[in-house]
Design a protein around this motif. Structure first.
Motif, PDB file in Angstrom:
ATOM      1  N   ILE A  67       1.070  -1.649  -0.347  1.00 56.36           N
ATOM      2  CA  ILE A  67       0.052  -0.383  -0.225  1.00 56.36           C
ATOM      3  C   ILE A  67       0.899   1.787   0.091  1.00 56.36           C
ATOM      4  CG2 ILE A  67      -2.213   1.696   1.417  1.00 56.36           C
ATOM      5  CD1 ILE A  67      -2.459  -1.880   0.325  1.00 56.36           C
ATOM      6  N   CYS A  68       0.997   2.378  -0.774  1.00 56.76           N
ATOM      7  CA  CYS A  68       1.720   3.545  -1.219  1.00 56.76           C
ATOM      8  C   CYS A  68       0.576   4.795  -0.851  1.00 56.76           C
ATOM      9  CB  CYS A  68       2.124   3.264  -2.191  1.00 56.76           C
ATOM     10  SG  CYS A  68       3.615   2.513  -2.575  1.00 56.76           S
ATOM     11  N   ALA A  69      -0.419   4.549  -0.132  1.00 53.71           N
ATOM     12  CA  ALA A  69      -1.531   5.685   0.197  1.00 53.71           C
ATOM     13  C   ALA A  69      -1.411   6.147   2.489  1.00 53.71           C
ATOM     14  CB  ALA A  69      -2.445   5.434  -0.101  1.00 53.71           C
ATOM     15  N   LYS A  70      -1.767   7.146   2.159  1.00 50.49           N
ATOM     16  CA  LYS A  70      -1.294   7.611   3.313  1.00 50.49           C
ATOM     17  C   LYS A  70      -2.578   7.858   4.421  1.00 50.49           C
ATOM     18  CE  LYS A  70       2.978   9.199   3.292  1.00 50.49           C
ATOM     19  NZ  LYS A  70       4.126   9.918   2.676  1.00 50.49           N
ATOM     20  N   GLY A  71      -3.817   6.768   4.940  1.00 51.28           N
ATOM     21  CA  GLY A  71      -5.118   7.501   5.187  1.00 51.28           C
ATOM     22  C   GLY A  71      -5.734   6.184   6.192  1.00 51.28           C
ATOM     23  N   ILE A  72      -6.483   5.971   6.351  1.00 47.74           N
ATOM     24  CA  ILE A  72      -7.467   5.028   7.164  1.00 47.74           C
ATOM     25  C   ILE A  72      -8.452   5.455   5.759  1.00 47.74           C
ATOM     26  CG2 ILE A  72      -8.492   4.638   9.291  1.00 47.74           C
ATOM     27  CD1 ILE A  72      -6.614   7.505  10.555  1.00 47.74           C
ATOM     28  N   GLU A  73      -9.739   4.374   6.321  1.00 50.01           N
ATOM     29  CA  GLU A  73     -10.658   3.745   5.184  1.00 50.01           C
ATOM     30  C   GLU A  73     -12.392   4.808   5.929  1.00 50.01           C
ATOM     31  OE1 GLU A  73     -12.639   0.798   3.091  1.00 50.01           O
ATOM     32  OE2 GLU A  73     -12.886   0.218   4.738  1.00 50.01           O
ATOM     33  N   ARG A  74     -12.357   5.635   5.080  1.00 51.60           N
ATOM     34  CA  ARG A  74     -13.218   6.731   5.941  1.00 51.60           C
ATOM     35  C   ARG A  74     -14.886   6.006   6.227  1.00 51.60           C
ATOM     36  NH1 ARG A  74     -15.025  12.679   3.096  1.00 51.60           N
ATOM     37  NH2 ARG A  74     -15.955  13.442   5.395  1.00 51.60           N
ATOM     38  N   SER A  75     -14.872   4.815   5.338  1.00 53.90           N
ATOM     39  CA  SER A  75     -16.687   4.047   6.034  1.00 53.90           C
ATOM     40  C   SER A  75     -16.392   3.100   7.224  1.00 53.90           C
ATOM     41  CB  SER A  75     -16.901   3.851   4.497  1.00 53.90           C
ATOM     42  OG  SER A  75     -15.603   2.118   4.211  1.00 53.90           O
ATOM     43  N   ASP A 115       5.769  -3.117  12.062  1.00 50.62           N
ATOM     44  CA  ASP A 115       5.348  -1.758  12.986  1.00 50.62           C
ATOM     45  C   ASP A 115       3.859  -1.480  11.762  1.00 50.62           C
ATOM     46  OD1 ASP A 115       3.199  -1.072  14.773  1.00 50.62           O
ATOM     47  OD2 ASP A 115       4.576   0.785  15.106  1.00 50.62           O
ATOM     48  N   ARG A 116       2.923  -2.665  11.026  1.00 47.56           N
ATOM     49  CA  ARG A 116       2.863  -2.118  10.172  1.00 47.56           C
ATOM     50  C   ARG A 116       1.402  -0.905  10.662  1.00 47.56           C
ATOM     51  NH1 ARG A 116       0.414  -7.329   7.117  1.00 47.56           N
ATOM     52  NH2 ARG A 116       0.169  -7.848   8.758  1.00 47.56           N
ATOM     53  N   ILE A 117       0.621  -0.939  11.381  1.00 45.24           N
ATOM     54  CA  ILE A 117      -0.237  -0.151  12.471  1.00 45.24           C
ATOM     55  C   ILE A 117       0.126   1.183  12.883  1.00 45.24           C
ATOM     56  CG2 ILE A 117      -1.406   0.343  14.227  1.00 45.24           C
ATOM     57  CD1 ILE A 117      -1.918  -2.875  14.506  1.00 45.24           C
ATOM     58  N   GLY A 118       2.325   0.854  13.902  1.00 47.42           N
ATOM     59  CA  GLY A 118       2.371   2.480  13.840  1.00 47.42           C
ATOM     60  C   GLY A 118       2.799   3.817  12.308  1.00 47.42           C
ATOM     61  N   VAL A 119       3.367   2.412  11.012  1.00 46.46           N
ATOM     62  CA  VAL A 119       3.322   3.490  10.235  1.00 46.46           C
ATOM     63  C   VAL A 119       2.613   3.383   9.368  1.00 46.46           C
ATOM     64  CG1 VAL A 119       4.560   2.674   7.335  1.00 46.46           C
ATOM     65  CG2 VAL A 119       5.674   1.895   9.640  1.00 46.46           C
ATOM     66  N   GLN A 120       1.480   3.028   9.396  1.00 44.28           N
ATOM     67  CA  GLN A 120       0.265   3.715   8.453  1.00 44.28           C
ATOM     68  C   GLN A 120      -0.285   4.947   9.379  1.00 44.28           C
ATOM     69  OE1 GLN A 120      -2.319   0.147   6.499  1.00 44.28           O
ATOM     70  NE2 GLN A 120      -1.099  -0.396   8.084  1.00 44.28           N
ATOM     71  N   LEU A 121       0.016   4.119  10.338  1.00 47.25           N
ATOM     72  CA  LEU A 121      -1.852   5.958  11.721  1.00 47.25           C
ATOM     73  C   LEU A 121      -0.692   7.256  11.191  1.00 47.25           C
ATOM     74  CD1 LEU A 121      -2.982   3.820  14.363  1.00 47.25           C
ATOM     75  CD2 LEU A 121      -3.957   4.923  12.976  1.00 47.25           C
ATOM     76  N   GLY A 122       0.765   6.577  11.060  1.00 46.93           N
ATOM     77  CA  GLY A 122       1.055   7.931  11.606  1.00 46.93           C
ATOM     78  C   GLY A 122       1.299   8.536  10.102  1.00 46.93           C
TER      79      GLY A 122
END
Length: 331
Positions: free
Chosen positions: A108-116, A183-190
């Motif tokens: 995944i090369c996008a920075k975000g959280i699924e809105r729905s 740490d996929r969680i930390g990298v994505q939330l960051g």
């Protein structure tokens, strides 16, 4: 680190970041690289001029870079990079499911959280593709800098450190260095939260509140980021790395950042703009992050303030008053 070598890389998404990643991967001459697009005009432009001027004006792409609109090119890829916007990741995964082989590494090369749903993108894509080995690439890197071959360092996080190390080796080049993480969680939330905080820094700049206010916001924003990462099961220390502090400093200080520019406009006008004309990932992430934090009982006052401003529930002056009159507690 595994000794395996990928036989092919496909980058899905011909926007600025996808084109830049395809260019830097192709320039390394390690393996064949294909840019998969939905637009025939992009194929024509790259084949005739060697450029994708709609996404990256005046940047010459490597001659070795292949481009296609045929999703069957995915069948020969060992590594697939999903470089479409965060809110388009689920639909893209669903539409490409039949072309991606089991065992393929999807990044995944996008920075975000699924809105729905409030879910992380690795979970969303893994669900749609029925894969476990979905990784994420994030960190401080503007597309134009990457495509021009300017030195850039980012992080790639996978399910295991061995898999992350394999992807870092496969995707790195002399000018594009990836550091592995588990740490996929930390990298994505960051990556998602730094966009929200960049909007906040833009508001500070647009409202003329000074550099001291920006520095305070960055430091307190990092504290918010670490609290949410820990609450979601990630490593709070990840915020000190490229995908946290590194990305935040870049995005919160450079006018190349769409999130910063969006925040500046808000700060100048005193309230949120309804139309930006650009993709601003932080505008999507703010309300989602605020909602997730509320559900988990995590205090994230800056994130909540940005979400309230963007949603039209607060103007800038009222939001600042709320932040500055919060109870004073030990740092």
């Amino acid at each position: 680190m595994t000794a395996e070598t990928p036989k092919g890389i496909v980058v899905v998404g011909s926007g600025a970041f996808g084109t830049a990643l395809a260019a830097v991967a192709s320039a390394s001459d390690k393996v064949p690289v294909t840019l998969l697009t939905r637009r025939e005009s992009v194929v024509d432009d790259i084949k005739t001029s060697g450029r994708n001027d709609d996404a990256l004006p005046d940047i010459d792409l490597p001659q070795s870079l292949q481009v296609s609109i045929d999703p069957s090119v995915l069948e020969g890829a060992d590594i697939v990079l999903f470089a479409m916007p965060s809110q388009a990741q689920r639909e893209a995964a669903r539409s490409l499911f039949g072309f991606i082989r089991p065992g393929t590494d999807v990044v995944i090369c996008a920075k975000g959280i699924e809105r729905s749903s409030g879910r992380l993108l690795t979970d969303v894509v893994a669900e749609e593709l029925h894969l476990h080995n979905v990784a994420v690439l994030s960190g401080p890197g503007f597309a134009a800098d990457i495509a021009r071959g300017l030195p850039t360092a980012m992080a790639v996080a996978a399910e295991t450190m061995d898999r992350a190390a394999y992807l870092a080796e496969a995707l790195s080049s002399p000018t594009f260095r990836l550091y592995p993480s588990a740490d996929r969680i930390g990298v994505q939330l960051g990556g998602a939260l730094k966009n929200v905080l960049a909007i906040a820094c833009g508001i500070v700049e647009g409202a003329g509140l000074g550099d001291s206010a920006r520095a305070a916001l960055i430091s307190r924003g990092l504290a918010e980021m670490s609290r949410l990462i820990a609450a979601r099961g990630g490593d709070a220390e990840t915020v000190r790395g490229l995908s946290g502090l590194g990305d935040l400093v870049l995005t919160a200080t450079s006018h190349q950042s769409r999130n910063l520019r969006y925040g500046i406009a808000i700060g100048r006008e005193g309230r949120a703009r309804t139309e930006t004309g650009e993709l601003v990932e932080g505008a999507f992430a703010a309300s989602v992050a605020a909602s997730v934090a509320a559900e988990l009982g995590i205090e994230m006052p800056i994130t909540h303030a940005v979400a309230a401003i963007i949603d039209g529930r607060l103007d800038v002056k009222s939001a600042l008053e709320q932040l500055m009159t919060r109870p004073i507690r030990q740092e």
